[in-house]
Scaffold this motif. Structure first.
Motif, PDB file in Angstrom:
ATOM      1  N   LEU A 238       1.741   5.401   1.698  1.00  0.00           N
ATOM      2  CA  LEU A 238       1.473   4.537   2.852  1.00  0.00           C
ATOM      3  C   LEU A 238       0.266   5.030   3.648  1.00  0.00           C
ATOM      4  O   LEU A 238      -0.382   4.235   4.338  1.00  0.00           O
ATOM      5  N   MET A 239      -0.041   6.328   3.547  1.00  0.00           N
ATOM      6  CA  MET A 239      -1.240   6.844   4.186  1.00  0.00           C
ATOM      7  C   MET A 239      -2.490   6.148   3.685  1.00  0.00           C
ATOM      8  O   MET A 239      -3.481   6.017   4.407  1.00  0.00           O
ATOM      9  N   LEU A 240      -2.445   5.714   2.441  1.00  0.00           N
ATOM     10  CA  LEU A 240      -3.622   5.128   1.800  1.00  0.00           C
ATOM     11  C   LEU A 240      -3.653   3.611   1.897  1.00  0.00           C
ATOM     12  O   LEU A 240      -4.510   2.969   1.301  1.00  0.00           O
ATOM     13  N   TYR A 241      -2.730   3.045   2.649  1.00  0.00           N
ATOM     14  CA  TYR A 241      -2.681   1.586   2.815  1.00  0.00           C
ATOM     15  C   TYR A 241      -3.939   1.103   3.535  1.00  0.00           C
ATOM     16  O   TYR A 241      -4.278   1.583   4.618  1.00  0.00           O
ATOM     17  N   SER A 242      -4.608   0.139   2.953  1.00  0.00           N
ATOM     18  CA  SER A 242      -5.864  -0.367   3.508  1.00  0.00           C
ATOM     19  C   SER A 242      -5.662  -1.346   4.647  1.00  0.00           C
ATOM     20  O   SER A 242      -6.620  -1.692   5.346  1.00  0.00           O
ATOM     21  N   GLY A 243      -4.434  -1.827   4.824  1.00  0.00           N
ATOM     22  CA  GLY A 243      -4.184  -2.852   5.827  1.00  0.00           C
ATOM     23  C   GLY A 243      -4.478  -4.256   5.335  1.00  0.00           C
ATOM     24  O   GLY A 243      -4.337  -5.222   6.085  1.00  0.00           O
ATOM     25  N   LYS A 244      -4.875  -4.380   4.074  1.00  0.00           N
ATOM     26  CA  LYS A 244      -5.200  -5.674   3.481  1.00  0.00           C
ATOM     27  C   LYS A 244      -4.126  -6.064   2.460  1.00  0.00           C
ATOM     28  O   LYS A 244      -3.537  -5.214   1.800  1.00  0.00           O
TER      29      LYS A 244
END
Length: 274
Positions: A238-244
């Motif tokens: 989840l740290m690497l979630y781009s928000g897209k």
């Protein structure tokens, strides 16, 4: 507690990595090209869920399969919070998940006679909780809403939390009360879509939302079975979630995948193992 040392080690490191690496992934792809869309995260979660259910239904002697599967539910829970925020039709979103849960529960009861409520019921309750929290924040942080209405908004949220707590105390629900609350932690620090708040604007950062979610996941792990601690590994993703969301619309794929893969695995067990 047997895993207390693990908690003490993993959480501080998760926090520091989240602030250093994850923020870049969510906000600046040129700084850190390693980022994951919502679709990618859900595909990872779906694969882990499949592995988990293979271990549960077909190969229960291989505990490693169940451990890998612990990553799945938290990712989907975080995406439920995202869905509650970005959906254009709140009622449709809730009804889609809820009606699918009713169908799955009916099939499960016919097949096994089990009254245990599955993960889609958990997420249906989560959506109700997040919606009530969103309403409360919109009331509390509004400059035009009277104090009485603000108190009413708080009362609605607390009443919803209490109702879900009581329900999960008397009815068996997947992941229990703390599982239902997971998306609420992800939503708590998010800015309102209406009635913008200067306070929430200061704390509404992807890193803070993931850390709040990690705290809720830790609470769930403490109150669950031993292997649930491995669900904290999902925070690293989840740290690497781009928000897209991702380029393709895959919503219905995930809705269909859940009951379909269970039916296939149960069919394999029925025809080839029993």
């Amino acid at each position: 507690m047997p895993f207390f040392g693990f908690y003490c080690i993993i959480i501080p490191n998760v926090c520091s990595w989240r602030l250093i690496v994850g923020e870049c992934a969510m906000t600046d792809k040129t700084t850190n090209p390693v980022s994951l869309s919502g679709n990618t995260l859900k595909i990872i979660a779906a694969v882990c869920m499949l592995i988990d259910h293979i271990g549960h239904i077909l190969l229960p002697e291989y505990i490693i399969l169940r451990i890998i599967g612990r990553v799945s539910m938290p990712i989907f829970a975080y995406m439920v919070a995202e869905g509650c925020y970005y959906t254009k039709d709140r009622k449709k979103y809730f009804l889609t998940v809820f009606l699918l849960s009713v169908v799955c529960q009916a099939v499960d009861y016919i097949y096994s006679g089990s009254l245990r409520l599955g993960i889609l019921v958990t997420f249906s309750l989560s959506i109700a909780l997040v919606y009530s929290l969103q309403y409360t924040k919109e009331q509390v942080f509004s400059d035009t809403v009277l104090s009485f209405e603000k108190c009413r908004g708080i009362a609605i949220f607390l009443s919803t939390v209490a109702a879900v707590y009581v329900l999960t105390r008397f009815v068996s629900v997947d992941y229990g009360f703390h599982g239902c609350m997971l998306p609420v932690y992800a939503e708590a620090l998010r800015q309102n879509r209406v009635n913008k708040s200067s306070l929430l604007e200061k704390v509404d950062m992807p890193s803070y939302r993931v850390l709040a979610f990690a705290a809720g996941l830790l609470i769930l792990s403490v109150n669950s079975s031993g292997i649930q601690i491995y669900s904290l590994c999902s925070v690293l993703l989840l740290m690497l979630y781009s928000g897209k969301r991702g380029k393709k619309k895959m919503k219905w794929f995930f809705y269909i995948f859940y009951p379909t893969h269970l039916l296939v695995l149960e069919a394999i067990r029925f025809f080839f193992i029993r």
